[in-house]
Design an enzyme around this catalytic site. Structure first.
Site, PDB file in Angstrom:
ATOM      1  N   CYS A 285       0.836  -1.198   0.000  1.00 56.78           N
ATOM      2  CA  CYS A 285       0.000   0.000   0.000  1.00 56.78           C
ATOM      3  C   CYS A 285       0.873   1.250   0.000  1.00 56.78           C
ATOM      4  O   CYS A 285       2.026   1.226   0.408  1.00 56.78           O
ATOM      5  CB  CYS A 285      -0.951   0.046   1.195  1.00 56.78           C
ATOM      6  SG  CYS A 285      -2.091  -1.335   1.304  1.00 56.78           S
TER       7      CYS A 285
ATOM      8  N   ARG B 187       5.532  -0.877  -4.340  1.00 57.03           N
ATOM      9  CA  ARG B 187       5.208  -1.452  -3.034  1.00 57.03           C
ATOM     10  C   ARG B 187       4.185  -2.571  -3.134  1.00 57.03           C
ATOM     11  O   ARG B 187       3.996  -3.327  -2.191  1.00 57.03           O
ATOM     12  CB  ARG B 187       4.680  -0.357  -2.100  1.00 57.03           C
ATOM     13  CG  ARG B 187       5.706   0.714  -1.792  1.00 57.03           C
ATOM     14  CD  ARG B 187       5.089   1.886  -1.063  1.00 57.03           C
ATOM     15  NE  ARG B 187       4.700   1.524   0.293  1.00 57.03           N
ATOM     16  CZ  ARG B 187       5.479   1.659   1.356  1.00 57.03           C
ATOM     17  NH1 ARG B 187       6.704   2.136   1.215  1.00 57.03           N
ATOM     18  NH2 ARG B 187       5.049   1.348   2.561  1.00 57.03           N
TER      19      ARG B 187
ATOM     20  N   TRP C  64      -3.312  -2.605  -1.366  1.00 57.49           N
ATOM     21  CA  TRP C  64      -3.059  -4.036  -1.462  1.00 57.49           C
ATOM     22  C   TRP C  64      -4.085  -4.712  -0.560  1.00 57.49           C
ATOM     23  O   TRP C  64      -4.091  -4.499   0.644  1.00 57.49           O
ATOM     24  CB  TRP C  64      -1.633  -4.340  -1.000  1.00 57.49           C
ATOM     25  CG  TRP C  64      -1.159  -5.741  -1.217  1.00 57.49           C
ATOM     26  CD1 TRP C  64      -0.647  -6.279  -2.352  1.00 57.49           C
ATOM     27  CD2 TRP C  64      -1.105  -6.782  -0.224  1.00 57.49           C
ATOM     28  NE1 TRP C  64      -0.286  -7.593  -2.147  1.00 57.49           N
ATOM     29  CE2 TRP C  64      -0.557  -7.933  -0.849  1.00 57.49           C
ATOM     30  CE3 TRP C  64      -1.475  -6.870   1.118  1.00 57.49           C
ATOM     31  CZ2 TRP C  64      -0.355  -9.136  -0.175  1.00 57.49           C
ATOM     32  CZ3 TRP C  64      -1.284  -8.065   1.788  1.00 57.49           C
ATOM     33  CH2 TRP C  64      -0.733  -9.180   1.139  1.00 57.49           C
TER      34      TRP C  64
ATOM     35  N   ASN D 149      -2.850   2.785   5.456  1.00 62.36           N
ATOM     36  CA  ASN D 149      -2.052   1.564   5.361  1.00 62.36           C
ATOM     37  C   ASN D 149      -2.107   0.850   6.703  1.00 62.36           C
ATOM     38  O   ASN D 149      -2.120   1.501   7.749  1.00 62.36           O
ATOM     39  CB  ASN D 149      -0.580   1.874   5.052  1.00 62.36           C
ATOM     40  CG  ASN D 149      -0.370   2.421   3.674  1.00 62.36           C
ATOM     41  OD1 ASN D 149      -1.282   2.445   2.861  1.00 62.36           O
ATOM     42  ND2 ASN D 149       0.845   2.875   3.407  1.00 62.36           N
ATOM     43  N   GLY D 150      -2.090  -0.492   6.681  1.00 63.52           N
ATOM     44  CA  GLY D 150      -2.056  -1.244   7.924  1.00 63.52           C
ATOM     45  C   GLY D 150      -3.315  -2.062   8.139  1.00 63.52           C
ATOM     46  O   GLY D 150      -4.152  -2.213   7.243  1.00 63.52           O
TER      47      GLY D 150
ATOM     48  N   GLU E  99      17.302 -19.072  -2.115  1.00 62.32           N
ATOM     49  CA  GLU E  99      17.041 -17.770  -2.710  1.00 62.32           C
ATOM     50  C   GLU E  99      16.681 -17.905  -4.184  1.00 62.32           C
ATOM     51  O   GLU E  99      15.785 -17.221  -4.691  1.00 62.32           O
ATOM     52  CB  GLU E  99      18.268 -16.869  -2.529  1.00 62.32           C
ATOM     53  CG  GLU E  99      18.191 -15.526  -3.231  1.00 62.32           C
ATOM     54  CD  GLU E  99      17.083 -14.618  -2.716  1.00 62.32           C
ATOM     55  OE1 GLU E  99      16.882 -13.552  -3.316  1.00 62.32           O
ATOM     56  OE2 GLU E  99      16.406 -14.972  -1.719  1.00 62.32           O
TER      57      GLU E  99
ATOM     58  N   LYS F 138      13.138 -16.678  -5.861  1.00 54.81           N
ATOM     59  CA  LYS F 138      13.050 -15.739  -6.979  1.00 54.81           C
ATOM     60  C   LYS F 138      12.196 -16.326  -8.106  1.00 54.81           C
ATOM     61  O   LYS F 138      11.387 -15.622  -8.715  1.00 54.81           O
ATOM     62  CB  LYS F 138      14.447 -15.395  -7.503  1.00 54.81           C
ATOM     63  CG  LYS F 138      15.225 -14.473  -6.610  1.00 54.81           C
ATOM     64  CD  LYS F 138      14.620 -13.078  -6.594  1.00 54.81           C
ATOM     65  CE  LYS F 138      15.106 -12.285  -5.403  1.00 54.81           C
ATOM     66  NZ  LYS F 138      14.448 -12.639  -4.139  1.00 54.81           N
TER      67      LYS F 138
ATOM     68  N   GLU G 107       8.549 -16.165  -7.040  1.00 54.83           N
ATOM     69  CA  GLU G 107       8.014 -14.808  -6.919  1.00 54.83           C
ATOM     70  C   GLU G 107       7.575 -14.225  -8.255  1.00 54.83           C
ATOM     71  O   GLU G 107       6.502 -13.617  -8.344  1.00 54.83           O
ATOM     72  CB  GLU G 107       9.078 -13.880  -6.312  1.00 54.83           C
ATOM     73  CG  GLU G 107       9.247 -13.996  -4.826  1.00 54.83           C
ATOM     74  CD  GLU G 107      10.280 -13.018  -4.307  1.00 54.83           C
ATOM     75  OE1 GLU G 107       9.957 -12.246  -3.386  1.00 54.83           O
ATOM     76  OE2 GLU G 107      11.415 -13.018  -4.823  1.00 54.83           O
TER      77      GLU G 107
ATOM     78  N   HIS H 222      16.474 -38.469   0.812  1.00 58.70           N
ATOM     79  CA  HIS H 222      15.592 -38.534   1.976  1.00 58.70           C
ATOM     80  C   HIS H 222      14.194 -38.023   1.664  1.00 58.70           C
ATOM     81  O   HIS H 222      13.457 -37.638   2.579  1.00 58.70           O
ATOM     82  CB  HIS H 222      16.199 -37.751   3.144  1.00 58.70           C
ATOM     83  CG  HIS H 222      17.486 -38.317   3.646  1.00 58.70           C
ATOM     84  ND1 HIS H 222      17.566 -39.505   4.333  1.00 58.70           N
ATOM     85  CD2 HIS H 222      18.760 -37.872   3.512  1.00 58.70           C
ATOM     86  CE1 HIS H 222      18.825 -39.755   4.632  1.00 58.70           C
ATOM     87  NE2 HIS H 222      19.581 -38.778   4.137  1.00 58.70           N
TER      88      HIS H 222
ATOM     89  N   LYS I 133       6.260  -4.951  -1.913  1.00 63.77           N
ATOM     90  CA  LYS I 133       7.671  -4.703  -1.636  1.00 63.77           C
ATOM     91  C   LYS I 133       7.915  -4.505  -0.152  1.00 63.77           C
ATOM     92  O   LYS I 133       8.791  -5.118   0.430  1.00 63.77           O
ATOM     93  CB  LYS I 133       8.133  -3.468  -2.419  1.00 63.77           C
ATOM     94  CG  LYS I 133       9.605  -3.115  -2.211  1.00 63.77           C
ATOM     95  CD  LYS I 133      10.510  -4.185  -2.778  1.00 63.77           C
ATOM     96  CE  LYS I 133      11.966  -3.805  -2.668  1.00 63.77           C
ATOM     97  NZ  LYS I 133      12.834  -4.917  -3.124  1.00 63.77           N
TER      98      LYS I 133
END
Length: 608
Positions: free
Chosen positions: A2, A27, A74, A99-100, A481, A485, A488, A504, A603
């Site tokens: 947001c 964001r 968002w 926001n929040g 990582e 990526k 995402e 395993h 973000k």
């Protein structure tokens, strides 16, 4: 996630609000809107989708005004619909962006319905709008009404409010979510990120927890929630507008991948100037020397940086190191040694879970906290005893790249500093580590030069539904990582495992439709990795191997090899990060996904 922007000015602020929202797109959001006080009414435009769609509607309506607020949302409470988009308006007279998350919104909603308020959305934000309206009708003082309302809110918020009958006034408040004030000439601004207002001013004040601010053209007044005046320092932002532009690149992620040699060099310069000294972390009182262990708190990509650091800290400094997912740590009764150094990692310095984990560590008795962060004066550094600012510059792409590799440099510096203080790193070893840092940006540039070869693999992945990443030792977190990526920005399901764990369980997944990416540097575990690769080939799997220049690998059917620069020793994880970033980027291009704004992600994660 947001974004908030607001302005009160002598000029038309609609273009500024729209430009600010465009700069906040990174964001993460799914709808946007602005509201402007035009004197006889508050006019509002909202749209689901990109800011450009909302902008077209604003232009079609000919919206103008000298005071207004804007938002990119968002979705949390309520779906992605125009009625749920911000700004929200109460009784045609109070407009708000937020926001929040308000945790007690259901309780407050019931109270307000009993007072006769009607709701047109599913959001917690509309509750705040009605609550402020309720108090404003009593006091006819927006500043006081906001203070009274926020005292009743439980949760996190950054809000900006305007009232119809005060056309040249905005009121903002924050708790748990970032918000700052921009100071101009005969105009003032509020935003969740300095990038939103850089075109108008560089003079900013960072709001603290519990601050409530009144903005007019003439100035700003700041109080706490009880009305007690407080002072905040004025700072000059160092963020450049050029860093917020794409330039010759197609996407911010591509730009930021290629900015890594400079970002690393800028971050390393601070170390080269002082050596591996506690002064690099702002420690002039022996706090690092007193540490009996290290506990790292982080989320997402930063968590994987912490996992890498665990190998370095334990091997070099000889200290126990644990790495915790911040969102889990904050809710559990953890083992406590107050002498263990708490290290928080956050690109933005505003990651809510990490901030709350730091508060939890303080409650449990930890005495010293070090923040590694990319944004100066953000919340987490301000709450820490020691700080290392990475110098990555603005990172716009949602998928973190240069923030991750510069965090690794900071963590490596911490490991050597702790080792030096404990007599485990002598002068000769220190000189060797400094030399390794000097050469690192060049090695990363060599890895970037592999982009054409890496892009040639993209089509092989684009049609797949799943992928597996393997690494061993300190390169296992880099495999994690790489898988993150790919998930995402391409939406391909990817998992990472220590290569020795194949037999395993994960080996059951391997077939010709499961590409397997292997990080295979020429280190002491190389032969073990080769054996794991044979396990994959025996099951018909197709291997994509990132090996060092001097490793003994050759291409064959279903075994594809790209050689990164010659093995760079202890900093090899940083160099091997570059190929997995480029692989994800080019697979996303091949699939046609939105690289910089992947679905469902944000973000700056400022809510739970």
């Amino acid at each position: 996630m947001c974004g908030v922007v607001g302005a009160v000015s002598h000029r038309d602020i609609v273009p500024l609000l729209i430009d600010g929202l465009k700069r906040l797109e990174y964001r993460g959001y799914d709808s946007s809107g602005i509201a402007v006080n035009v004197g006889d009414e508050i006019r509002r435009v909202r749209r689901v989708g990109r800011v450009t769609e909302m902008e077209a509607a604003v232009l079609a309506e000919g919206l103008h005004g000298s005071a207004g607020i804007g938002h990119t949302r968002w979705a949390t409470h309520g779906g992605v619909t125009e009625p749920n988009a911000h700004p929200h308006i109460s009784n045609g007279r109070i407009a708000i962006v937020h926001n929040g998350i308000i945790e007690n919104h259901e309780e407050k909603r019931a109270e307000l319905i009993a007072q006769g308020y009607e709701f047109s959305s599913q959001t917690d934000t509309e509750v705040v709008a009605h609550l402020i309206d309720f108090y404003d009708q009593q006091s006819h003082d927006l500043f006081d009404a906001v203070r009274r309302a926020v005292r009743e809110l439980h949760g996190a918020y950054a809000i900006c409010v305007m009232a119809l009958d005060r056309p040249q006034e905005l009121v903002a408040a924050r708790m748990g979510c970032p918000l700052l004030i921009g100071l101009g000439n005969d105009e003032n601004f509020v935003a969740s990120d300095v990038s939103a207002i850089l075109s108008a001013t560089r003079r900013v004040m960072f709001m603290e927890e519990g601050d409530v601010v009144r903005l007019t053209r003439e100035g700003v007044d700041i109080t706490d929630q009880n009305g007690t005046p407080v002072q905040r320092d004025i700072r000059e932002s160092e963020v450049s507008l050029a860093s917020l532009e794409l330039g010759p690149y197609s996407h911010f992620m591509q730009k930021e991948i290629h900015e890594q040699p400079k970002a690393l060099s800028d971050t390393i310069d601070a170390v080269l100037g002082a050596g591996f000294s506690p002064a690099v972390f702002g420690d002039d009182s022996g706090r690092l020397a007193a540490a009996e262990g290290v506990k790292i708190l982080a989320c997402g990509t930063s968590y994987y940086a912490g996992l890498t650091a665990k190998y370095w800290i334990e091997a070099i400094a000889g200290l126990p190191c644990s790495v915790e997912v911040a969102s889990e740590y904050r809710y559990r009764d953890a083992y406590v040694n107050p002498a263990h150094l708490i290290v928080t990692l956050s690109q933005s310095g505003e990651t809510l879970d990490t901030m709350e984990a730091l508060k939890r560590a303080r409650e449990l008795g930890h005495r010293t906290a070090l923040s590694i962060c990319n944004v100066s004066e953000s919340a987490i550094p301000r709450a820490s005893d020691l700080v290392f600012y990475t110098r990555a510059g603005a990172e716009i792409g949602v998928a973190s790249t240069k923030a991750f590799t510069t965090q690794l440099v900071a963590l490596f510096t911490l490991a050597i500093t702790l080792g030096k203080q404990r007599g485990r790193v002598d002068a000769e070893a220190e000189a060797g580590y400094l030399e390794a840092l000097r050469y690192l940006p060049g090695s990363v540039q060599h890895a970037l030069n592999l982009e054409p070869q890496i892009s040639s693999w993209a089509q092989a992945f684009a049609s797949k539904q799943h992928a597996l990443f393997l690494g061993r030792g300190v390169h296992y977190p880099i495999a994690l990582e790489g898988a993150l990526k790919l998930k995402e920005i391409t939406y391909i399901h990817a998992e990472a495992y220590p290569a020795g764990e194949l037999k395993h369980g994960p080996l059951a997944l391997v077939d010709s439709d499961m590409p397997v990416v292997v990080i295979a540097p020429k280190d002491t575990l190389l032969e073990k990795v080769k054996s794991n690769m044979q396990e994959v080939r025996a099951r018909g799997g197709e291997l994509f191997v990132f090996a060092d220049l001097d490793s003994q690998f050759s291409d064959s059917d279903c075994v594809h090899v790209i050689r990164t620069p010659r093995h760079v020793g202890i900093l090899s994880p940083i160099v091997h990060t570059i190929p997995v970033q480029l692989l994800a980027y080019h697979v996303a291009l091949a699939k046609g996904t939105d690289v910089d704004k992947p679905r469902n992600l944000a973000k700056s994660v400022t809510v739970e």
